[in-house]
Design an enzyme around this catalytic site. Structure first.
Site, PDB file in Angstrom:
ATOM      1  N   ASN A  13      52.257 -18.423  94.054  1.00 22.96           N
ATOM      2  CA  ASN A  13      51.647 -19.171  92.955  1.00 22.96           C
ATOM      3  C   ASN A  13      52.517 -20.397  92.702  1.00 22.96           C
ATOM      4  O   ASN A  13      53.609 -20.290  92.147  1.00 22.96           O
ATOM      5  CB  ASN A  13      51.589 -18.271  91.710  1.00 22.96           C
ATOM      6  CG  ASN A  13      51.098 -19.005  90.477  1.00 22.96           C
ATOM      7  OD1 ASN A  13      50.621 -20.142  90.573  1.00 22.96           O
ATOM      8  ND2 ASN A  13      51.207 -18.369  89.320  1.00 22.96           N
ATOM      9  N   LYS A  15      52.021 -22.760  90.721  1.00 22.50           N
ATOM     10  CA  LYS A  15      51.950 -23.229  89.328  1.00 22.50           C
ATOM     11  C   LYS A  15      51.751 -24.756  89.314  1.00 22.50           C
ATOM     12  O   LYS A  15      51.097 -25.290  90.206  1.00 22.50           O
ATOM     13  CB  LYS A  15      53.188 -22.775  88.558  1.00 22.50           C
ATOM     14  CG  LYS A  15      53.433 -21.259  88.722  1.00 22.50           C
ATOM     15  CD  LYS A  15      54.473 -20.718  87.791  1.00 22.50           C
ATOM     16  CE  LYS A  15      54.621 -19.218  88.021  1.00 22.50           C
ATOM     17  NZ  LYS A  15      55.539 -18.579  87.089  1.00 22.50           N
ATOM     18  N   HIS A  99      47.074 -15.259  83.906  1.00 19.48           N
ATOM     19  CA  HIS A  99      48.531 -15.376  84.026  1.00 19.48           C
ATOM     20  C   HIS A  99      49.136 -15.489  82.628  1.00 19.48           C
ATOM     21  O   HIS A  99      48.540 -16.115  81.738  1.00 19.48           O
ATOM     22  CB  HIS A  99      48.884 -16.598  84.877  1.00 19.48           C
ATOM     23  CG  HIS A  99      50.319 -16.587  85.322  1.00 19.48           C
ATOM     24  ND1 HIS A  99      51.338 -16.920  84.459  1.00 19.48           N
ATOM     25  CD2 HIS A  99      50.894 -16.249  86.494  1.00 19.48           C
ATOM     26  CE1 HIS A  99      52.490 -16.794  85.115  1.00 19.48           C
ATOM     27  NE2 HIS A  99      52.246 -16.389  86.351  1.00 19.48           N
ATOM     28  N   GLU A 101      51.327 -17.319  81.548  1.00 20.50           N
ATOM     29  CA  GLU A 101      51.491 -18.711  81.111  1.00 20.50           C
ATOM     30  C   GLU A 101      50.184 -19.252  80.535  1.00 20.50           C
ATOM     31  O   GLU A 101      50.198 -20.046  79.596  1.00 20.50           O
ATOM     32  CB  GLU A 101      51.998 -19.562  82.292  1.00 20.50           C
ATOM     33  CG  GLU A 101      53.460 -19.240  82.596  1.00 20.50           C
ATOM     34  CD  GLU A 101      53.883 -19.410  84.039  1.00 20.50           C
ATOM     35  OE1 GLU A 101      53.120 -19.989  84.836  1.00 20.50           O
ATOM     36  OE2 GLU A 101      54.983 -18.929  84.377  1.00 20.50           O
ATOM     37  N   GLU A 169      53.092  -8.596  86.078  1.00 14.37           N
ATOM     38  CA  GLU A 169      54.179  -9.564  85.956  1.00 14.37           C
ATOM     39  C   GLU A 169      54.794  -9.449  84.565  1.00 14.37           C
ATOM     40  O   GLU A 169      54.250 -10.012  83.593  1.00 14.37           O
ATOM     41  CB  GLU A 169      53.649 -10.985  86.144  1.00 14.37           C
ATOM     42  CG  GLU A 169      52.985 -11.207  87.477  1.00 14.37           C
ATOM     43  CD  GLU A 169      52.959 -12.672  87.866  1.00 14.37           C
ATOM     44  OE1 GLU A 169      53.522 -13.000  88.917  1.00 14.37           O
ATOM     45  OE2 GLU A 169      52.420 -13.494  87.110  1.00 14.37           O
ATOM     46  N   GLY A 175      60.386 -16.347  86.184  1.00 13.15           N
ATOM     47  CA  GLY A 175      61.200 -17.555  86.203  1.00 13.15           C
ATOM     48  C   GLY A 175      62.561 -17.401  85.558  1.00 13.15           C
ATOM     49  O   GLY A 175      63.238 -18.393  85.275  1.00 13.15           O
ATOM     50  N   SER A 215      60.326 -13.161  89.438  1.00 10.98           N
ATOM     51  CA  SER A 215      61.603 -13.381  90.119  1.00 10.98           C
ATOM     52  C   SER A 215      61.741 -12.611  91.427  1.00 10.98           C
ATOM     53  O   SER A 215      62.827 -12.140  91.765  1.00 10.98           O
ATOM     54  CB  SER A 215      62.773 -13.064  89.175  1.00 10.98           C
ATOM     55  OG  SER A 215      62.748 -13.924  88.042  1.00 10.98           O
TER      56      SER A 215
END
Ligand code: 13P
Length: 253
Positions: A13, A15, A99, A101, A169, A175, A215
């Site tokens: 991904n 992003k 996601h 985010e 996730e 991250g 990660s």
């Protein structure tokens, strides 16, 4: 008869990263994968601006392409949005929805995610549906409850093992360089597997792929991918460089 484990998927991904210069990483990946006996599927989900270019570069390889997020409608007055049909038209085989985010930055709730995932299936794409708890939710012991609600509320109508993938996730691992331990991953993936069996039936639920993300790096991929009910990875940062991404894919060679 022994249960067949689903074929793993390692998906990158990107992003909101990547411009035309990043295409050299795609070329590199395709050349590095030549002649490698892969025991997993490989996918790149670049920003939409690069999708057709990545598709062209990967067409003759086994790398598939996916989109990032889609609108629930097929078309219409939604400036800046992209429909699942547009992703399919651009050569994507899948789209990531829900996601964390998107859930955090755009206030997407489970119902929104379900509508987007259902749109993905309508367009003939595989829906990659993301779920994951925040740090506070884990600390307060709410992880499994949160995951249950997200899986139940976000699964598309008509979900099957062939058209839907779940990505677990943990938000606190994205991250940050922090990863869930193998035990934590095992517990959540087992829980998701059980929920899926209850929601879509034992046969489909046992075959639906459940990816881990957060990660994932070349150095920890083999351990994480060996955990029961982990059927691949959704990789952020480490998917941007072919050398790192291939280091993760190698967990499956
Ligand atoms: P990182 O691999 O950068 O932690 O990102 C994970 C992720 O969010 C993939 O969707």
């Amino acid at each position: 008869m022994a249960k067949k484990t689903p074929r793993a998927l390692v998906a990158g991904n990107w992003k909101m990263n990547g411009t035309k210069t990043s295409l050299r990483e795609v070329r590199l990946l395709v050349s590095m994968l030549k002649g490698v006996r892969l025991k997993c599927d490989v996918m790149i989900c670049p920003p939409a601006t690069l999708l057709t270019k990545v598709r062209d570069l990967t067409r003759s390889s086994r790398v598939i392409t996916g989109g990032q997020d889609c609108h629930a409608s097929e078309s219409g007055a939604h400036t800046g949005d992209l429909s699942a049909e547009m992703f399919a038209d651009a050569g994507a085989g899948a789209v990531i929805v829900g996601h964390s985010e998107r859930r955090a930055d755009h206030g997407e709730a489970n119902g929104d995610v379900r509508a987007k995932a259902t749109a993905a299936l309508r367009a003939g794409l595989t829906a990659i549906v993301c779920v994951g708890e925040t740090h506070d939710e884990r600390k307060s012991g709410a992880t499994l409850r949160v995951i249950s609600a997200q899986v139940k509320g976000s699964l598309p109508e008509g979900a099957s093992a062939d058209n839907t993938i779940i990505a677990y996730e943990p938000v606190w691992a994205i991250g940050t360089g922090l990863t869930a331990t193998a035990d934590e991953v095992a517990q959540v993936h087992r829980h998701i597997r059980k929920r899926l069996s209850a929601l879509v039936g034992e046969e489909q639920g046992s075959r639906m792929r459940i990816l881990y993300g957060g990660s994932v790096k070349p150095g920890n991929a083999a351990e994480l991918m060996a955990v029961a009910n982990v059927n691949g990875a959704l990789v952020g940062g480490a998917s941007l460089k072919a050398a790192d991404f291939i280091g993760i894919i190698k967990a499956y060679t």
